[in-house]
Write a protein that holds these residues in place. Structure first.
Motif, short mmCIF file in Angstrom:
data_model
loop_
_atom_site.label_atom_id
_atom_site.label_comp_id
_atom_site.label_asym_id
_atom_site.label_seq_id
_atom_site.Cartn_x
_atom_site.Cartn_y
_atom_site.Cartn_z
N ASN A 105 115.45 64.57 123.55
CA ASN A 105 114.83 65.02 122.19
C ASN A 105 114.84 63.67 121.04
N SER A 109 112.40 61.80 119.16
CA SER A 109 112.03 61.78 117.79
C SER A 109 112.05 60.31 117.18
N SER A 113 109.07 58.71 115.05
CA SER A 113 109.00 58.31 113.88
C SER A 113 108.41 56.78 113.44
N ALA A 120 105.76 67.70 110.85
CA ALA A 120 106.39 68.14 112.10
C ALA A 120 105.84 69.58 112.45
N HIS A 125 111.29 73.40 119.28
CA HIS A 125 112.76 73.07 118.70
C HIS A 125 113.72 74.13 118.60
N GLY A 166 118.78 63.90 116.02
CA GLY A 166 117.24 63.66 116.30
C GLY A 166 116.59 63.95 114.97
N GLY A 167 117.03 64.93 114.30
CA GLY A 167 116.30 65.02 112.92
C GLY A 167 116.51 63.97 112.00
N LEU A 170 114.17 61.30 113.20
CA LEU A 170 112.60 61.35 113.08
C LEU A 170 112.32 61.22 111.71
#
Length: 218
Positions: A105, A109, A113, A120, A125, A166-167, A170
């Motif tokens: 993931n 991500s 990006s 998003a 998720h 991952g956040g 992204l």
């Protein structure tokens, strides 16, 4: 034999909760350091992996391995599980699979990006963190409350930091310290909140199932 105190112990393992906090914040910070990313040019997700830069793959693999290793050590320290018993082996497999899913993931991500994807829309998720926690408790459902809690929290040592990574990947295609705030908000809403809710709901369910039946006075 498991004591009554172990069955009713509601305290969170401090070492595990501290590890979750430290690793999650650290991964959010690491993710904004401007890592090279694969270009998102295909509708086929599998095309992302061959194009992924080695430094990014190294980051994801190293992070996943580190989180799993810490989680295993914490489970063995805070529960009555033995490393080679079937329930523990099932839990180790669950941790590895969860780490792989969250690493993938994060890679996706990072690729996403690189294109203007708009707002998003996190359809699935929120499932990344509570599902492993509930499955972990199912693996040790007949063990003490402390062991069930230790197993569930161990999944958070893996899923929450990788979710935050991952956040960050992204939300921060280029180096931007403020993206850490966005990554932590993202993790709080879609990672931590479902994680806690899943554990609370599952603990309540198993507490009810394991309660001895009430008998009417004769």
């Amino acid at each position: 034999m498991t004591s009554q105190h172990e069955h009713t112990d509601t305290r969170l393992p401090r070492a595990t909760t501290r590890s979750i906090i430290v690793l999650t914040v650290a991964m959010a910070l690491i993710g904004v350091l401007g890592w090279p990313r694969p270009e998102y040019e295909s509708e086929t997700d599998l095309d992302i992996f061959p194009a992924a830069p080695v430094p990014l793959l190294t980051l994801l693999a190293g992070s996943a391995i580190a989180c799993v290793a810490v989680a295993v050590v914490l489970v063995l320290r805070t529960s009555d599980l033995r490393a080679a018993e079937p329930a523990a082996l099932g839990l180790w497999l669950l941790l590895v699979v969860s780490a792989g899913a969250l690493a993938w993931n994060a890679l996706y991500s990072a690729a996403l990006s690189t294109v203007p994807f708009g707002a998003a829309i996190p359809i699935f998720h929120w499932l990344f963190t509570p599902v492993p926690a509930v499955l972990a408790m199912a693996l040790v459902a007949r063990r003490s409350r402390r062991t069930r809690l230790a197993a569930a929290l161990a999944t958070g040592v893996v899923t929450l930091p990788l979710f935050a990574l991952g956040g960050s990947l992204l939300l921060a295609p280029d180096f931007h310290p403020l993206a850490v705030v966005g990554a932590m908000v993202w993790t709080g809403l879609l990672g931590i909140a479902p994680f806690v809710a899943g554990i609370v709901a599952a603990m309540a369910r198993w507490e009810d199932e394991l309660q001895p039946p009430h008998t009417m006075p004769g």
